[in-house]
Scaffold this motif. Structure first.
Motif, short mmCIF file in Angstrom:
data_model
loop_
_atom_site.label_atom_id
_atom_site.label_comp_id
_atom_site.label_asym_id
_atom_site.label_seq_id
_atom_site.Cartn_x
_atom_site.Cartn_y
_atom_site.Cartn_z
N ALA A 35 -0.03 -6.86 -9.62
CA ALA A 35 -0.13 -6.43 -11.01
C ALA A 35 -0.78 -5.07 -11.17
O ALA A 35 -0.69 -4.46 -12.24
N THR A 36 -1.43 -4.57 -10.12
CA THR A 36 -2.09 -3.27 -10.20
C THR A 36 -1.77 -2.43 -8.98
O THR A 36 -1.66 -2.95 -7.87
N GLY A 37 -1.62 -1.17 -9.22
CA GLY A 37 -1.41 -0.24 -8.11
C GLY A 37 -2.68 0.47 -7.70
O GLY A 37 -2.67 1.29 -6.77
N GLN A 38 -3.77 0.18 -8.38
CA GLN A 38 -5.05 0.80 -8.05
C GLN A 38 -5.63 0.19 -6.78
O GLN A 38 -5.58 -1.02 -6.57
N LEU A 39 -6.19 1.04 -5.92
CA LEU A 39 -6.73 0.56 -4.66
C LEU A 39 -7.85 -0.44 -4.90
O LEU A 39 -7.94 -1.47 -4.21
N LEU B 228 0.83 -1.21 0.00
CA LEU B 228 0.00 0.00 0.00
C LEU B 228 0.87 1.26 0.00
O LEU B 228 0.57 2.23 -0.71
N GLU B 229 1.94 1.23 0.78
CA GLU B 229 2.84 2.39 0.82
C GLU B 229 3.51 2.58 -0.54
O GLU B 229 3.67 3.72 -1.02
N GLU B 230 3.90 1.48 -1.17
CA GLU B 230 4.57 1.53 -2.48
C GLU B 230 3.67 2.15 -3.54
O GLU B 230 4.14 2.84 -4.45
N THR B 231 2.36 1.91 -3.42
CA THR B 231 1.41 2.41 -4.41
C THR B 231 0.78 3.74 -4.01
O THR B 231 -0.15 4.21 -4.67
N GLY B 232 1.25 4.33 -2.90
CA GLY B 232 0.78 5.65 -2.50
C GLY B 232 -0.55 5.68 -1.76
O GLY B 232 -1.22 6.71 -1.75
N HIS B 233 -0.92 4.57 -1.13
CA HIS B 233 -2.19 4.52 -0.40
C HIS B 233 -1.92 4.55 1.10
O HIS B 233 -0.89 4.07 1.57
N ILE C 191 -6.32 -3.87 -5.62
CA ILE C 191 -5.80 -4.55 -4.43
C ILE C 191 -6.95 -5.04 -3.55
O ILE C 191 -6.95 -6.19 -3.08
N PHE C 192 -7.94 -4.19 -3.38
CA PHE C 192 -9.12 -4.54 -2.58
C PHE C 192 -9.83 -5.75 -3.20
O PHE C 192 -10.18 -6.72 -2.52
N GLY C 193 -10.02 -5.71 -4.51
CA GLY C 193 -10.70 -6.80 -5.20
C GLY C 193 -9.91 -8.10 -5.14
O GLY C 193 -10.50 -9.19 -5.04
N ALA C 194 -8.58 -8.01 -5.20
CA ALA C 194 -7.74 -9.21 -5.13
C ALA C 194 -7.92 -9.92 -3.80
O ALA C 194 -8.07 -11.16 -3.74
N PHE C 195 -7.93 -9.16 -2.72
CA PHE C 195 -8.10 -9.76 -1.39
C PHE C 195 -9.52 -10.27 -1.20
O PHE C 195 -9.74 -11.30 -0.56
N LEU C 196 -10.48 -9.55 -1.75
CA LEU C 196 -11.88 -10.00 -1.65
C LEU C 196 -12.06 -11.33 -2.35
O LEU C 196 -12.66 -12.28 -1.81
N LEU C 197 -11.51 -11.44 -3.56
CA LEU C 197 -11.63 -12.68 -4.32
C LEU C 197 -10.83 -13.81 -3.67
O LEU C 197 -11.28 -14.96 -3.60
#
Length: 393
Positions: free
Chosen positions: A299-303, A242-247, A306-312
Motif C-alpha cells: 500500500a505504500t512505496g515509502q521505504l 523495492l525495485e518497483e518503488t525505486g529503492h 515497507i520497513f515498518g511493515a516487515f518490522l510489525l
C-alpha cells in the motif's frame, strides 16, 4: 490470601541440568540448514553455474521436506541418542563429500549428496524439540519454546550472512566444511542433552501411525504451511517491490533483518508471561494481524512504510511459531511428538517452496504490488480455516 505463582523466567529454563547443552546443540543443528541454500548456490557457481547451485539447494530442500516425516518418526520409535548420532554423522559426511568432490565427479552425485544431507537430518529438529518438551516441566514449556524460537530466528538471520561471507571472501568449499563441523560438533556432547529413551515416553503403547498423527494435528500442520507460505512469498517479492518503488536492492537484507530481529524480540516477550485465550484463539488474532501488517508493503512505496511493515510482521510471526508448537503438544500424545514436530517442519518447507513458485509466476504475470495482495489474502484464508479447525476440535 494465596500468593500468585511468579511467571517462569529464561534463567529458570537455562539453570536446569542439560539446558545449555540442548540449546548449544540446537544452534549447531540449525546452522547447516540456514547456511545450506546460499552456500550450495555459491558452490555451484564456482564449479559450474548459478543454476547448478540452485539445483543443489533445491535438492537439499526436497530432501528435508521428504525426509522430515520419516526421520521424525524414527525418533519416536528408536533410541534418541542413536538416531541423533546417526543423522548428524551422515549429514556431516554428505556435506564434506560435496565440498571435496565438487568439480571432480558427475553433478548427479553432488545432487544426491545434497538430497541425503537434507533428508537424513530432517528429523533432528523435531526430535530435539520433542525432547525439550518432554523433559521440561509444563509450566516452563512456553518459556523454553520461546527461547528456542528466538534462537532459531537468530540462526536463520545470521546463517545466510555467514554463508555469503565465507563463500565470497574465502571459498564456498570452506563454507561447506564449516557446515560439516557444525553438523558433527554435537556428537561430542550428545549424551549431555536431556532426553528420554525416545522422543516419547519410552514405554507403553506403540506410537500412532503417521496418518493418524496427520488426522489429529491437521489444523496445526495447515497453520505451519500458511505461516511459511507468507514468509516465502515475502522473501521472493521483496526485491522486485523495492525495485518497483525505486529503492536499492541492497536494502533487501536490511528489511529482512528487521523482520528477523522483531521476531527474536517478540518470541522472548511472548515467553515471559501467560497470555489470554487458547492457542486457537490467539492464532485467529495473530495470523490475520501478521498478513495485514505485511500487506502494508503493497500500500505504500515509502521505504519507512515497507520497513515498518516487515518490522510489525516479525512481531506477530514468532509468537505464531510458539503457539503452533504448543498447540501440537496439546493435540498429540507425547510418544508421537517427534513425528508431529517433523510434520510441521515438512509442512513449513512445502509452504515456503509453493509460495516461491507461485510468487515468481505472479510477478511475471502482474506486479509486485498485486502479488503481495494475492499472497496475503491466500495466507489469511488458509490460516483462518486452520484456526477454525483447531478451535472446533
Amino acid at each position: 490470601m494465596v500468593a500468585s505463582t511468579p511467571n517462569p523466567t529464561y534463567r529458570d529454563v537455562l539453570r536446569r541440568d542439560g539446558s545449555i547443552a540442548w540449546y548449544t546443540a540446537m544452534t549447531l543443528v540449525r546452522t547447516p540448514v540456514a547456511t545450506a541454500p546460499l552456500a550450495l548456490v555459491f558452490l555451484g557457481h564456482s564449479t559450474e553455474s548459478f543454476s547448478a547451485g540452485g539445483v543443489l539447494a533445491a535438492a537439499h530442500a526436497i530432501g528435508e521436506a521428504a525426509g522430515a516425516p520419516v526421520m521424525g518418526r524414527r525418533f519416536d520409535k528408536k533410541p534418541f541418542l542413536g538416531q541423533l548420532r546417526l543423522a548428524l554423522a551422515v549429514e556431516a559426511v554428505a556435506f564434506a563429500g560435496i565440498a571435496v568432490l565438487a568439480g571432480h565427479v558427475p553433478f548427479l552425485i553432488l545432487a544426491l549428496l545434497a538430497l541425503t544431507a537434507g533428508g537424513v537430518a530432517a528429523g533432528v529438529p523435531g526430535g530435539m524439540r520433542a525432547q525439550l518438551s518432554g523433559t521440561t516441566p509444563e509450566p516452563l514449556r512456553p518459556a523454553a519454546l520461546s527461547l528456542e524460537s528466538a534462537l532459531n530466528q537468530a540462526v536463520w538471520a545470521s546463517g545466510p550472512v555467514l554463508a555469503s561471507l565465507l563463500s565470497t571472501q574465502v571459498s564456498p568449499r570452506i563454507a561447506l566444511l564449516v557446515m560439516t563441523i557444525a553438523s558433527a560438533a554435537p556428537l561430542a556432547f550428545a549424551a549431555r542433552i536431556p532426553h528420554t529413551r525416545t522422543g516419547g515416553q519410552g514405554g507403553g503403547a506403540a506410537p500412532a501411525s503417521t496418518l493418524t498423527v496427520v488426522r489429529l494435528a491437521w489444523p496445526t500442520v495447515v497453520l505451519a504451511t500458511a505461516s511459511m507460505f507468507l514468509v516465502g512469498a515475502m522473501d521472493v517479492v521483496l526485491p522486485p517491490r523495492l525495485e518497483e518503488t525505486g529503492h536499492p536492492l541492497a536494502l533487501t537484507g536490511v528489511v529482512t533483518g528487521a523482520f528477523a530481529l522483531a521476531s527474536i524480540v517478540a518470541g522472548l516477550a511472548y515467553g515471559r508471561r501467560s497470555w489470554p485465550g487458547t492457542t486457537a484463539a490467539q492464532t485467529l488474532v495473530l495470523l490475520p494481524a501478521m498478513t495485514a501488517a505485511l500487506a502494508v508493503s503493497a500500500a505504500t512505496g515509502q521505504l519507512w512504510g515497507i520497513f515498518g511493515a516487515f518490522l510489525l510482521g516479525g512481531l506477530f510471526y514468532s509468537p505464531l511459531m510458539i503457539i503452533r508448537n504448543l498447540g501440537l503438544q496439546h493435540r498429540l500424545p507425547q510418544n508421537v511428538w517427534a513425528t508431529g514436530f517433523s510434520l510441521l517442519y515438512a509442512a513449513g518447507g512445502l509452504g515456503y517452496g509453493a509460495a516461491a513458485l507461485l510468487t515468481a509466476a505472479l510477478i511475471q504475470a502482474t506486479t509486485p504490488t498485486v502479488t503481495i495482495v494475492i499472497c496475503t489474502a491466500v495466507t489469511t484464508l488458509i490460516g483462518v480455516i486452520a484456526g477454525l479447525g483447531e478451535r472446533r476440535r
